[in-house]
Design a protein around this motif. Structure first.
Motif, PDB file in Angstrom:
ATOM      1  N   LEU A  92     -10.730   0.834   0.230  1.00 17.48           N
ATOM      2  CA  LEU A  92     -11.311  -0.362   0.832  1.00 17.48           C
ATOM      3  C   LEU A  92     -10.269  -1.474   0.954  1.00 17.48           C
ATOM      4  N   LEU A  93      -9.428  -1.645  -0.056  1.00 21.07           N
ATOM      5  CA  LEU A  93      -8.393  -2.673   0.008  1.00 21.07           C
ATOM      6  C   LEU A  93      -7.364  -2.356   1.086  1.00 21.07           C
ATOM      7  N   ALA A  94      -6.990  -1.080   1.219  1.00 23.41           N
ATOM      8  CA  ALA A  94      -6.032  -0.704   2.258  1.00 23.41           C
ATOM      9  C   ALA A  94      -6.623  -0.922   3.647  1.00 23.41           C
ATOM     10  N   LEU A  95      -7.875  -0.520   3.839  1.00 21.22           N
ATOM     11  CA  LEU A  95      -8.522  -0.702   5.139  1.00 21.22           C
ATOM     12  C   LEU A  95      -8.671  -2.180   5.464  1.00 21.22           C
ATOM     13  N   HIS A 134       0.786  -1.232   0.000  1.00 18.47           N
ATOM     14  CA  HIS A 134       0.000   0.000   0.000  1.00 18.47           C
ATOM     15  C   HIS A 134       0.822   1.288   0.000  1.00 18.47           C
ATOM     16  N   GLU A 135       2.087   1.235   0.342  1.00 17.41           N
ATOM     17  CA  GLU A 135       2.886   2.462   0.237  1.00 17.41           C
ATOM     18  C   GLU A 135       3.009   2.931  -1.209  1.00 17.41           C
ATOM     19  N   PRO A 136       3.194   2.034  -2.197  1.00 14.75           N
ATOM     20  CA  PRO A 136       3.185   2.506  -3.595  1.00 14.75           C
ATOM     21  C   PRO A 136       1.862   3.142  -3.996  1.00 14.75           C
ATOM     22  N   VAL A 137       0.754   2.636  -3.437  1.00 18.77           N
ATOM     23  CA  VAL A 137      -0.559   3.230  -3.727  1.00 18.77           C
ATOM     24  C   VAL A 137      -0.598   4.672  -3.222  1.00 18.77           C
ATOM     25  N   ALA A 159      -2.524   8.317   6.094  1.00 18.36           N
ATOM     26  CA  ALA A 159      -2.521   9.197   4.921  1.00 18.36           C
ATOM     27  C   ALA A 159      -3.518   8.722   3.874  1.00 18.36           C
ATOM     28  N   LEU A 160      -3.602   7.414   3.656  1.00 22.96           N
ATOM     29  CA  LEU A 160      -4.589   6.883   2.711  1.00 22.96           C
ATOM     30  C   LEU A 160      -6.006   7.161   3.195  1.00 22.96           C
ATOM     31  N   HIS A 161      -6.228   6.999   4.484  1.00 24.02           N
ATOM     32  CA  HIS A 161      -7.550   7.270   5.057  1.00 24.02           C
ATOM     33  C   HIS A 161      -7.936   8.733   4.836  1.00 24.02           C
TER      34      HIS A 161
END
Length: 286
Positions: A232-235, A209-212, A268-270
């Protein structure tokens, strides 16, 4: 948010199962608000929304049936009479309990002390012994000695609430104190928890998920469906980690511990993707 496995996952990056993704969806977007819990989510909407993360219709229906049998989802009708599924009261409580871990828990601070759990379960109720062990593990407890479990003291309120909710409090004594020896505390911590296994899970999350996050950081626009899918995939990946990781003080962890970085990446993604993803969800639910 919960529906964790009975024991914490050991796979570095568990696969995104239909059942897990459905629970993750309800935790993120499918339970309304405190003022308005919302109604059942139409099954057609669930199929559309789970399809966006690669789950086909038969898998959605099968997973919904299993979650219904487990008492997490309940069948209902939407305002226009469509078949749908909402969260049971127990499921809502489980999700609220999970929120504290997944979105807001801070690591323990040095000097806060330790929480010990010592339990005894009669042989005729040994099924509760397994339940108790699995719940303590999910709360982040490590094993200090046979029958003696240990966690940072900051999990006391959550532990007490969980044991009371599950009817297990009568079997447990809780103690708070300090580690006085004889082994240095960082070395003892490495015995109480499998830190290398935890680090492997954090690194796997970062690899996925860091590349995302880097990709989204370069983008000026936030296409709602893409934001929804990546969030959703990261969560779904992240929500397992706060249950496996006890949140130890940094001074007791190995050098270059990846847990803090993983938490920052998820945070950060959130912040960047959740609301944008909601713009995709809202018209589907409407």
């Amino acid at each position: 948010m919960t529906d964790q496995p009975t024991d914490p996952p050991t796979d570095p990056q568990p696969s995104h199962t239909p059942r897990s993704l459905i629970v993750t969806f309800y935790g993120a977007y499918g339970r309304g608000s405190a003022d308005d819990p919302g109604g059942p989510v139409p099954i057609a909407a669930l199929i559309r929304l789970l399809g966006a993360v690669g789950v086909d219709s038969p898998s959605v229906r099968s997973a919904v049936s299993r979650l219904k049998r487990r008492g997490l989802l309940v069948a209902g009708r939407t305002a226009d009479g469509a078949a749908g599924y909402g969260l049971s009261d127990d499921a809502r409580e489980l999700l609220r309990d999970g929120d504290r871990r997944i979105y807001g828990r801070s690591p323990a601070r040095a000097g806060e002390g330790w929480l010990l759990a010592v339990f005894s379960v009669p042989e005729e109720e040994r099924h509760k012994r397994h339940l108790l062990r699995s719940r303590l593990a999910r709360l982040g407890f490590g094993t200090a000695a046979p029958g003696v479990w240990i966690a940072p003291a900051h999990v006391y309120e959550e532990t007490r609430h969980t044991l009371e909710r599950l009817g297990l409090a009568a079997y447990v004594d809780l103690f708070k104190g300090g580690h006085l020896g004889f082994e240095p505390t960082p070395e003892a911590v490495a015995r109480w928890w499998d830190l290398e296994a935890l680090a492997t899970q954090h690194r796997a999350f970062l690899d996925a998920h860091e590349p995302v996050l880097r990709r989204w950081a370069r983008r000026r626009t936030l296409p709602p469906e893409e934001a929804y899918r990546d969030y959703l995939l990261a969560l779904d990946s992240w929500r397992r980690l706060p249950y496996a990781d006890p949140g130890l003080p940094a001074s007791l962890l190995p050098d270059r511990w990846p847990g803090g970085r993983a938490a920052r990446v998820f945070g950060a993604l959130h912040a960047r993707l959740r609301d944008a993803g909601g713009q995709f969800v809202a018209p589907v639910l409407a």
